[in-house]
Scaffold this motif. Structure first.
Motif: not given
Lengths: 663, 121
Positions: B34-36, B38
């Motif tokens: 998710p942090h890369q 989304m």
């Protein structure tokens, strides 16, 4: 001796009848009497009868009346004199010829062969090709070798079809299988030679007419061939409509053939094929729903596939034109399987399809009953996992349309394990049940009232007057009978979830103390401003002034001298249109607290409360300003002073109730 | 707009096995953290939720694409030859029956004299 007399009398009677019909020229009447007589007694009328008979045969042959000729063939076989008496040999042969064909066409082969006997010799002598073909046709009972018939047929002069006399080409239906061994060949041939709709209807007709064992084999192979057709049509990619025909035959084959194991895998595959590519998980078109539901019903007949089918169908949503078909599917699946998810989906679909229906159908209510007795926890799981809108819809629909006892059991079963949010939602079911009870009560009263009405005009007038009144009375009616029982059963559990329940509790309380106890329970569960304001308004509706004052005191006590809390209370009360007699004390308390705490805290809510107080005529009073001085003031003064800035001068809150002069 | 096929989003063949769904989800999650990514993560999440809601896996399996070409090919392999053979037999039988029917139809309408004349040697 007596018997002999009776027979003689009977013979005379038949002879008389035959004579009578003969005079009239009625061949049918004459023959039916004549052929009952023993041969010696026929002699008198046979010559004239034979003439009529031959004429009739010629005429019927000309018209092609094969059915009648078949009857004449039976008569000629029984009494050859009808053909031969008084006739030339050629005339007799010409009469036998159509009778042979009539008997053969009626598949009365023995008789046809007997009638052919007089013709055999002349035919062999003058037309051996004809004789050979006829012998072949009669001895093979209608199935001669082609090599016997074809040369004879070729010998006939071709007839120009344009003349309109060429008989139409005969379309021969394939014969149905008569044994298990014949099933495969017959069905494959039918499938290969006929278009699919003809194949489907003929296969069904064969299966219905065949013995059970053969019928099962027919259905099994027909189902497999239907699946093949479905794959081929799906592979062509022409949408869902062409799939309906083979899907329907496959489903019928599964159903009628006793859910054969051999059709289990193709049925599930077919179900996936018709479902693939739907705008999932919603099915709204009838042409999509029809094959899907038909196959799902069929697939669910297999015990091993049933759980999967039930789950898959529960995961789909039907709407619009697809709903009626889906309800049929749900009904059948619920009769076989107890599943909360499926039941909930079915109930929601039924509600959507029948928004005004007063009672849920038996199959849905029975489904709920079965779930309650076997899988009550799954009902709670569904409610817990459902999206809130669907959950509320189901609760409202079940509570409005199921038998009250069933709804009570449902709420009971779900209540213990439910969280606060779900309990609040479930309490709606109790509100609806109480409403239904009141409505029933009201209807009963109205019915009793209308029983005394003399005529229609009276009834109309009374209805007009009563309707509005009933509406008003309805909401304030005390519960009786079932309603009261339901209330007493659920009151301890639901009281704190809705203000309607507080109203009910106060209405049915036997004393003020009991009413106050219920109020305190409610306020403890709803310590905020909204809870207090709702409780106050409830007491206002019930005209419980004392209780209202106690609520107000409790509310203000909890916020004593807290400017912010009082400001919030005042703003909330204003927003909820609280009656002035309860709003003003709050505003007064707020203004007093504000006066004590000047300068005023800077918060929007304080400003809003101040504005509200101002609107209701409350002003900050300067400290030290005497009541006496205020008493002398006038409205005009108040108006002019109010324009002055109170600024930093110490002031006190003054309420409108203190007198107009106070502001 | 048709929602994405959840099995395809998870890179999974249609299955009824919830464990396979879970494994595929976590495997896909490592590709779209998710942090890369989304957006990719949200697609995965939607697909996973669709498959794990009650009845969702069965419904997704039901509505997942089927290789109908393969089914059609298999059906052809199994049935086409027997169908062809049955058709040949049935056509021959039908021809024979039609010939007989034609024979009956034409001859039965003739008179005896006409028949003798038609077939005279």
């Amino acid at each position: 001796m007596a018997k002999h007399d009776r027979t003689g009398r009977q013979h005379r009677q038949w002879l008389e009848e035959a004579r009578k019909y003969q005079k009239r020229g009625d061949l049918e009447g004459m023959l039916s009497a004549l052929l009952r007589l023993p041969p010696p007694l026929r002699e008198e009328l046979l010559p004239s009868g034979a003439v009529l008979f031959r004429q009739a045969v010629r005429e019927q042959h000309r018209r092609g009346s094969w059915g009648t000729l078949g009857t004449q063939a039976v008569r000629a076989d029984a009494e050859p004199g009808l053909v031969e008496r008084g006739a030339t040999p050629e005339e007799a042969l010409a009469t036998y010829w159509p009778l042979v064909w009539a008997a053969g066409r009626a598949r009365d082969w023995e008789r046809a062969r007997r009638l052919w006997q007089p013709l055999t010799g002349p035919a062999r002598a003058h037309a051996p090709l004809l004789a050979g073909a006829m012998d072949g046709w009669l001895s093979s009972e209608g199935s001669p070798a082609p090599e016997l018939i074809a040369p004879a047929l070729e010998h006939l002069t071709p007839v120009d079809a344009l003349l309109g006399i060429e008989p139409p080409r005969q379309h021969v239906s394939l014969p149905p299988p008569r044994s298990l061994e014949e099933v495969e060949g017959a069905l494959l041939a039918l499938c290969a030679l006929e278009p699919f709709p003809v194949f489907a209807s003929r296969a069904e007709a064969w299966a219905r007419a065949a013995p059970a064992e053969v019928a099962r084999a027919v259905w099994e192979l027909a189902g497999q061939l239907a699946a093949r057709e479905l794959w081929l049509r799906a592979a062509e990619g022409k949408g869902h409509a062409p799939l309906a025909e083979p899907a329907s035959l496959l489903a019928r084959a599964v159903r009628e053939g006793g859910a054969s194991e051999a059709l289990s895998a193709p049925t599930l595959q077919a179900l996936r094929v018709v479902a693939a590519g739907l705008a999932r998980p919603v099915v709204s078109r009838l042409e999509d729903a029809e094959p899907l539901c038909t196959l799902a019903q069929a697939a669910a007949l297999q015990p091993s596939a049933q759980p999967w089918v039930v789950q898959a169908v529960s995961g789909l949503r039907f709407e619009g034109a697809a709903l009626p078909r889906a309800l049929g599917l749900y009904q059948e699946l619920l009769a076989r399987s107890t599943n909360a998810l499926l039941w909930a989906r079915a109930f929601l679909a039924w509600c959507e399809q029948n928004p005004e229906a007063p009672n849920a159908p038996g199959w849905l209510q029975e489904g709920l009953g079965r779930l309650l007795s076997t899988e009550a926890s799954s009902l709670l799981s569904w409610l817990g996992g459902a999206v809130p809108s669907e959950r509320m819809e189901l609760i409202e629909c079940v509570a409005s349309t199921c038998a009250p006892a069933l709804v009570e059991s449902w709420v009971d079963a779900c209540w213990e394990g439910a969280n606060e949010e779900l309990r609040r939602a479930l309490s709606e079911a109790i509100v609806i049940l109480l409403g239904r009870s009141r409505l029933k009560q009201g209807e009963g009263q109205l019915e009793r009232l209308l029983r005394g009405v003399g005529n229609l005009q009276d009834m109309e007038r009374m209805l007009r007057e009563v309707e509005g009144a009933v509406e008003q009375v309805y909401s304030s009616m005390k519960l009786t009978g079932d309603g009261l029982r339901i209330w007493r059963r659920f009151a301890p559990r639901v009281l704190t979830y809705r203000v309607e329940f507080l109203e009910e509790a106060v209405r049915h309380a036997s004393s003020d103390a009991e009413a106050w106890e219920a109020t305190v329970r409610y306020l403890e569960a709803h310590p905020g401003n909204t809870g207090h304001i709702e409780a106050l308004r409830t007491m206002e509706v019930l005209e419980r002034e004392v209780l209202a004052r106690r609520i107000l005191e409790r509310w203000l006590e909890g916020r004593a001298a807290n400017v912010l809390a009082l400001a919030e209370a005042a703003v909330a009360a204003g927003r909820m249109n609280t009656p002035c007699k309860y709003l003003h004390p709050v505003l007064e308390a707020f203004m007093r607290a504000l006066a004590e705490q000047l300068p005023a805290p800077h918060a929007p809510v304080v400003e809003q409360a101040q504005a509200l107080a101002h609107k209701h005529g409350f002003r900050l009073r300067k400290r030290g300003a005497s009541r006496k001085k205020k008493a002398a003031s006038t409205k005009g003064h108040r108006a002019s002073r109010s324009k002055k800035k109170s600024g930093s001068s110490p002031s006190k809150a003054v309420s409108p109730e203190d007198g107009e002069e106070s502001s | 707009m048709t929602p994405e096929e959840p099995f395809a989003v998870l890179g999974l063949e249609p299955t009824m096995d919830p464990l396979a769904v879970k494994s595929a989800y976590f495997a896909a999650l490592s590709r779209h953290p998710p942090h890369q990514d989304m957006e990719g993560f949200q697609r995965l999440r939607r697909a996973y939720e669709a498959l794990t809601r009650p009845g969702g896996l069965a419904a997704a399996y039901l509505t997942s694409p089927v290789d109908v070409q393969k089914l059609a090919r298999e059906a052809r392999e199994r049935f086409d030859a027997p169908l062809e053979k049955a058709a040949v037999v049935a056509r021959a039988e039908r021809t024979r029956a039609e010939t007989v029917a034609q024979w009956v139809e034409r001859c039965s309408r003739m008179s005896w004299d006409e028949a003798l004349r038609a077939f005279a040697r």
